[in-house]
Design a protein around this motif. Structure first.
Motif, PDB file in Angstrom:
ATOM      1  N   SER A  89       6.167  -5.393   3.401  1.00 25.31           N
ATOM      2  CA  SER A  89       6.543  -4.205   2.633  1.00 25.31           C
ATOM      3  C   SER A  89       7.362  -4.623   1.435  1.00 25.31           C
ATOM      4  CB  SER A  89       7.332  -3.216   3.498  1.00 25.31           C
ATOM      5  OG  SER A  89       8.543  -3.788   3.975  1.00 25.31           O
ATOM      6  N   VAL A  90       7.220  -3.872   0.356  1.00 24.17           N
ATOM      7  CA  VAL A  90       7.904  -4.222  -0.886  1.00 24.17           C
ATOM      8  C   VAL A  90       9.417  -4.202  -0.672  1.00 24.17           C
ATOM      9  CG1 VAL A  90       7.900  -1.825  -1.717  1.00 24.17           C
ATOM     10  CG2 VAL A  90       8.065  -3.720  -3.356  1.00 24.17           C
ATOM     11  N   GLY A  91      10.080  -5.299  -1.037  1.00 19.84           N
ATOM     12  CA  GLY A  91      11.528  -5.377  -0.875  1.00 19.84           C
ATOM     13  C   GLY A  91      11.987  -5.258   0.565  1.00 19.84           C
ATOM     14  N   HIS A  92      11.064  -5.457   1.508  1.00 18.88           N
ATOM     15  CA  HIS A  92      11.334  -5.247   2.937  1.00 18.88           C
ATOM     16  C   HIS A  92      11.870  -3.829   3.178  1.00 18.88           C
ATOM     17  CE1 HIS A  92      11.448  -6.740   6.969  1.00 18.88           C
ATOM     18  NE2 HIS A  92      12.718  -6.484   7.127  1.00 18.88           N
ATOM     19  N   ALA A  93      11.298  -2.878   2.437  1.00 15.96           N
ATOM     20  CA  ALA A  93      11.758  -1.491   2.524  1.00 15.96           C
ATOM     21  C   ALA A  93      11.288  -0.796   3.792  1.00 15.96           C
ATOM     22  CB  ALA A  93      11.268  -0.705   1.304  1.00 15.96           C
ATOM     23  N   GLN A  94      10.170  -1.241   4.349  1.00 20.85           N
ATOM     24  CA  GLN A  94       9.593  -0.629   5.549  1.00 20.85           C
ATOM     25  C   GLN A  94       9.616   0.903   5.463  1.00 20.85           C
ATOM     26  OE1 GLN A  94      11.873  -2.671   8.719  1.00 20.85           O
ATOM     27  NE2 GLN A  94      10.077  -3.946   9.031  1.00 20.85           N
ATOM     28  N   PRO A  95       8.919   1.466   4.483  1.00 22.07           N
ATOM     29  CA  PRO A  95       9.028   2.910   4.223  1.00 22.07           C
ATOM     30  C   PRO A  95       8.148   3.797   5.087  1.00 22.07           C
ATOM     31  CG  PRO A  95       7.545   1.929   2.630  1.00 22.07           C
ATOM     32  CD  PRO A  95       8.047   0.797   3.501  1.00 22.07           C
ATOM     33  N   THR A 153       8.945  -1.301 -11.567  1.00 27.01           N
ATOM     34  CA  THR A 153       7.791  -1.229 -12.452  1.00 27.01           C
ATOM     35  C   THR A 153       6.542  -0.730 -11.742  1.00 27.01           C
ATOM     36  OG1 THR A 153       7.399  -3.576 -12.019  1.00 27.01           O
ATOM     37  CG2 THR A 153       8.591  -3.019 -14.035  1.00 27.01           C
ATOM     38  N   MET A 154       6.502  -0.878 -10.416  1.00 24.10           N
ATOM     39  CA  MET A 154       5.347  -0.408  -9.649  1.00 24.10           C
ATOM     40  C   MET A 154       5.817   0.370  -8.416  1.00 24.10           C
ATOM     41  SD  MET A 154       2.684  -3.651  -9.801  1.00 24.10           S
ATOM     42  CE  MET A 154       1.419  -2.714  -8.930  1.00 24.10           C
ATOM     43  N   PRO A 155       6.311   1.595  -8.627  1.00 16.86           N
ATOM     44  CA  PRO A 155       6.836   2.373  -7.499  1.00 16.86           C
ATOM     45  C   PRO A 155       5.782   2.667  -6.433  1.00 16.86           C
ATOM     46  CG  PRO A 155       6.606   3.741  -9.465  1.00 16.86           C
ATOM     47  CD  PRO A 155       6.418   2.327  -9.901  1.00 16.86           C
ATOM     48  N   GLU A 156       4.499   2.609  -6.826  1.00 15.57           N
ATOM     49  CA  GLU A 156       3.437   2.852  -5.850  1.00 15.57           C
ATOM     50  C   GLU A 156       3.385   1.794  -4.761  1.00 15.57           C
ATOM     51  OE1 GLU A 156       1.401   0.831  -9.455  1.00 15.57           O
ATOM     52  OE2 GLU A 156       3.074   2.195  -9.046  1.00 15.57           O
ATOM     53  N   MET A 157       4.125   0.695  -4.948  1.00 16.68           N
ATOM     54  CA  MET A 157       4.154  -0.333  -3.920  1.00 16.68           C
ATOM     55  C   MET A 157       4.684   0.192  -2.597  1.00 16.68           C
ATOM     56  SD  MET A 157       2.753  -3.082  -4.956  1.00 16.68           S
ATOM     57  CE  MET A 157       3.294  -4.194  -3.661  1.00 16.68           C
ATOM     58  N   LEU A 158       5.505   1.242  -2.626  1.00 15.46           N
ATOM     59  CA  LEU A 158       5.955   1.858  -1.378  1.00 15.46           C
ATOM     60  C   LEU A 158       4.760   2.397  -0.595  1.00 15.46           C
ATOM     61  CD1 LEU A 158       9.217   3.864  -2.195  1.00 15.46           C
ATOM     62  CD2 LEU A 158       9.009   1.893  -0.694  1.00 15.46           C
ATOM     63  N   ASP A 159       3.873   3.133  -1.295  1.00 14.61           N
ATOM     64  CA  ASP A 159       2.689   3.676  -0.631  1.00 14.61           C
ATOM     65  C   ASP A 159       1.794   2.552  -0.116  1.00 14.61           C
ATOM     66  OD1 ASP A 159       3.474   6.286  -1.236  1.00 14.61           O
ATOM     67  OD2 ASP A 159       2.423   6.276  -3.143  1.00 14.61           O
ATOM     68  N   TYR A 160       1.624   1.508  -0.930  1.00 14.67           N
ATOM     69  CA  TYR A 160       0.771   0.391  -0.508  1.00 14.67           C
ATOM     70  C   TYR A 160       1.343  -0.292   0.740  1.00 14.67           C
ATOM     71  CZ  TYR A 160      -1.229   0.861  -5.221  1.00 14.67           C
ATOM     72  OH  TYR A 160      -1.823   1.328  -6.367  1.00 14.67           O
ATOM     73  N   SER A 161       2.656  -0.332   0.830  1.00 15.96           N
ATOM     74  CA  SER A 161       3.288  -0.933   2.008  1.00 15.96           C
ATOM     75  C   SER A 161       2.939  -0.151   3.269  1.00 15.96           C
ATOM     76  CB  SER A 161       4.810  -0.985   1.821  1.00 15.96           C
ATOM     77  OG  SER A 161       5.168  -1.799   0.719  1.00 15.96           O
TER      78      SER A 161
END
Length: 203
Positions: free
Chosen positions: A50-56, A127-135
């Motif tokens: 997950s992006v930034g290890h956010a585990q969203p 720059t790519m906030p959609e990375m949360l969804d991709y995670s």
């Protein structure tokens, strides 16, 4: 630090088979799935990147009859709209497709992305906030493969109104619905996608 495992040729062949037999399941038996197995699969999603290890990812189990009825109603409305967008033979074929297992699947989840999470401190998503969804999508894929290892089928239902589902489940406003999953023991198994067998791509 522990030594990394070595994945041999036999494992590689098995892994390819896992990918080949991972299918979108719409036809489920109604047999119960052990709670311990579901808990194990959910725990394994924590191993997903997950992006930034956010585990969203936020998994909401949908088990109450009223909630499931509302989901089925949303599907029926959205499916009717989708059918109306086709005509001729394509419409007739669409009408014959089974596109969900909402009435049969014993386990169902709505999977949300928490766009308000502070975990990860925003790393990698300015720059790519959609990375949360991709995670979240990556975690779902990991859950799907893990489920198949244990013989479980998973079906991803996307013919739903996200706003309706979020309201029914009382999801926080900064949670975005990414997937609605049906989980259970499949009636049948095949290494070919059902839509391919139905001829959806022909013509």
């Amino acid at each position: 630090m522990s030594r990394p495992p070595v994945f041999d040729a036999d494992f590689a062949r098995q892994f390819e088979e896992l990918l080949r037999w991972r299918r979108d399941v719409r036809r489920f038996r109604r047999d119960a799935v052990p709670t311990e197995l579901i808990e194990t699969l959910l725990a394994q999603t924590g191993l997903s990147p997950s992006v930034g290890h956010a585990q969203p990812w936020r998994w909401i189990a949908v088990s109450e009859p009223a909630q499931r009825a509302a989901v089925q109603e949303s599907f029926s409305r959205c499916n009717a709209d989708a059918l109306a967008s086709y005509d001729g033979e394509r419409a007739a074929l669409y009408a014959r497709l089974k596109l969900e297992g909402l009435r049969e699947a014993p386990v169902q989840f709505a999977v949300f992305c928490d766009h308000g999470t502070a975990r990860g401190h925003g790393l990698g998503r300015r720059t790519m906030p959609e990375m949360l969804d991709y995670s979240v999508v990556a975690a779902i894929t990991q859950f799907w493969l893990s489920a198949r290892v244990h013989g479980l089928g998973v079906g991803w239902v996307s013919i739903l109104d996200p706003g309706e589902i979020a309201k029914v489940l009382k999801a926080p406003p900064d949670w975005k619905l990414v997937a609605y999953l049906c989980v259970g023991w499949p009636e049948e198994e095949c290494d070919e996608p059902e839509l391919v067998r139905a001829g959806w791509e022909r013509g």
